[in-house]
Scaffold this motif. Structure first.
Motif, PDB file in Angstrom:
ATOM      1  N   SER A  66      41.314  35.529  33.703  1.00  0.00           N
ATOM      2  CA  SER A  66      42.471  34.811  34.231  1.00  0.00           C
ATOM      3  C   SER A  66      43.439  35.844  34.794  1.00  0.00           C
ATOM      4  CB  SER A  66      43.155  33.972  33.143  1.00  0.00           C
ATOM      5  OG  SER A  66      43.552  34.786  32.061  1.00  0.00           O
ATOM      6  N   LEU A 120      44.554  25.145  30.121  1.00  0.00           N
ATOM      7  CA  LEU A 120      45.272  26.297  30.655  1.00  0.00           C
ATOM      8  C   LEU A 120      46.742  26.229  30.284  1.00  0.00           C
ATOM      9  CD1 LEU A 120      45.214  28.855  32.389  1.00  0.00           C
ATOM     10  CD2 LEU A 120      45.672  27.430  34.369  1.00  0.00           C
ATOM     11  N   GLY A 168      43.438  30.279  36.319  1.00  0.00           N
ATOM     12  CA  GLY A 168      42.323  30.327  35.381  1.00  0.00           C
ATOM     13  C   GLY A 168      41.395  29.165  35.639  1.00  0.00           C
TER      14      GLY A 168
END
Length: 204
Positions: free
Chosen positions: A52, A16, A45
């Motif tokens: 997301s 992420l 996310g």
């Protein structure tokens, strides 16, 4: 097994934090770096989903505050939904509460993994070796709890000529497991500010 679980948590957080964030920013048409003197971004996310979301709050050069919530759907043709947010309280008050929760000082989760382990009793290993000689050894061990919900939060903040960024995987879960860890307390405080002031990322 414990080591593998910790590595998986770090890797999922790194995903992420890395290339995916740049890809999301590109689709959202926002720069990778914070461009305002007072600004905070929180990315949510993780897991196997292509969804997301991003919370963005900043003060522009005219001292006007703006807050937005982006929903990002990844795929061959990425989709973005953007909406303006209005906090319940004054925006400057809200932002100062982020700072009060040590947003400028919190370390990333990988730096506190040692705090998220429960110490076990010393293991005693004794017996007779292949040469018929008695031995006795001692080992320290610990247990690390994990969750499969996969919620990852990556935070970027800029204020008072300082910048900070950090990420936490499933902070709400780990706070229940380790309520004495202050870094988890402050991370969850930051999320609670967003939930209460902007009515997003509500937990059941």
């Amino acid at each position: 097994m414990k080591t593998i679980q910790i590595i998986m948590a770090i890797l999922s957080t790194s995903i992420l934090m890395g290339q995916n964030v740049s890809e999301i920013n590109s689709d959202l048409k926002i720069p990778d770096s914070l461009s305002h003197k007072s600004e905070i971004r929180i990315y949510q996310g993780g897991g196997t989903t292509t969804y997301s979301s991003v919370f963005v709050m900043f003060k522009d050069d005219s001292d006007k505050w703006s807050s937005h919530f982006y929903e990002h759907f990844n795929g061959l043709e990425p989709q973005v939904i953007k909406r303006q947010l209005i906090p319940i309280s004054d925006s400057d008050f809200v932002f100062q509460n982020f700072i009060r929760s040590y947003a400028l000082d919190l370390p990333t989760m990988s730096k506190i993994n040692w705090k998220l382990e429960k110490r076990n009793d010393i293991i005693i290993d004794e017996g007779i070796d292949k040469r018929g000689k008695a031995f006795k050894k001692y080992y320290a061990s610990s247990t690390f709890s994990t969750t499969v919900d996969g919620k990852i939060f990556y935070v970027q903040v800029r204020a008072h000529n300082r910048n900070n960024s950090f990420s936490y995987s499933s902070p709400d879960y780990y706070l229940e497991e380790y309520p004495e860890v202050d870094e988890l307390q402050f991370m969850c405080e930051i999320l609670q500010i967003v939930r209460e002031e902007f009515n997003i990322w509500k937990t059941e």
